[in-house]
Motif scaffolding. Structure first.
Motif, PDB file in Angstrom:
ATOM      1  N   ASP A  84      -7.607 -76.683  35.109  1.00 40.33           N
ATOM      2  CA  ASP A  84      -8.449 -77.841  34.777  1.00 40.33           C
ATOM      3  C   ASP A  84      -7.758 -79.146  35.151  1.00 40.33           C
ATOM      4  OD1 ASP A  84     -10.467 -76.237  33.801  1.00 40.33           O
ATOM      5  OD2 ASP A  84      -9.817 -76.386  31.720  1.00 40.33           O
ATOM      6  N   ARG A  85      -6.458 -79.204  34.924  1.00 39.84           N
ATOM      7  CA  ARG A  85      -5.686 -80.411  35.258  1.00 39.84           C
ATOM      8  C   ARG A  85      -5.655 -80.633  36.771  1.00 39.84           C
ATOM      9  NH1 ARG A  85       0.413 -80.692  34.131  1.00 39.84           N
ATOM     10  NH2 ARG A  85       0.848 -82.650  35.131  1.00 39.84           N
ATOM     11  N   CYS A 122      -7.932 -79.517  38.956  1.00 42.58           N
ATOM     12  CA  CYS A 122      -9.291 -79.924  39.354  1.00 42.58           C
ATOM     13  C   CYS A 122      -9.534 -81.394  39.046  1.00 42.58           C
ATOM     14  CB  CYS A 122     -10.331 -79.071  38.640  1.00 42.58           C
ATOM     15  SG  CYS A 122     -10.385 -77.349  39.157  1.00 42.58           S
ATOM     16  N   ASP A 160     -17.478 -75.455  41.692  1.00 47.61           N
ATOM     17  CA  ASP A 160     -16.234 -75.091  41.005  1.00 47.61           C
ATOM     18  C   ASP A 160     -15.572 -73.888  41.678  1.00 47.61           C
ATOM     19  OD1 ASP A 160     -16.587 -77.149  39.220  1.00 47.61           O
ATOM     20  OD2 ASP A 160     -17.375 -75.879  37.615  1.00 47.61           O
TER      21      ASP A 160
END
Length: 125
Positions: free
Chosen positions: A3-4, A6, A21
């Protein structure tokens, strides 16, 4: 951590937010093969995000202009004339004309690389 990564890709390259995604995860997986977390240390996420953005930018150029695009395969324009169009290009793919130097993201990745990975030189070369 994904997530970081992305979020960092979207921060530095918001023009690629329309990417799914799944596609972004695939580009991250591809880029991870070229970016060593232990060597980049605290700059790993930024280095990986820039490498991903570089891959996306190169793919965008290929999609729009083709794989033989002059912006990817030749050196930078060193001269240009408008009447009867004339252009002069630098050397192809040497030194600063590597594929990484073709995008701002690749150049930033190279800067991080120079900061974090210092080649060892001996007196033998």
């Amino acid at each position: 951590m994904l997530d970081r990564i992305c979020a960092t890709v979207w921060l530095i390259a918001p023009q690629f937010k329309e990417l799914s995604d799944e596609d972004l995860r695939n580009y991250i997986a591809l880029a991870e093969l070229h970016v060593d977390e232990t060597r980049f240390g605290p700059y790993y996420v930024e280095a990986l995000a820039n490498y991903v953005a570089h891959l996306l930018a190169v793919q965008d150029i290929i999609t729009n202009d083709g794989a033989g695009s002059g912006s990817l395969t030749s050196g930078g324009i060193t001269g240009e004339r408008e009447g009867d169009l004339q252009r002069t290009y630098g050397q192809v793919m040497t030194g600063d004309n590597s594929l990484l130097s073709k995008t701002a993201y690749g150049k930033r990745y190279q800067e991080l690389l120079k900061m974090c990975i210092v080649p060892i030189c001996t007196r033998m070369g």
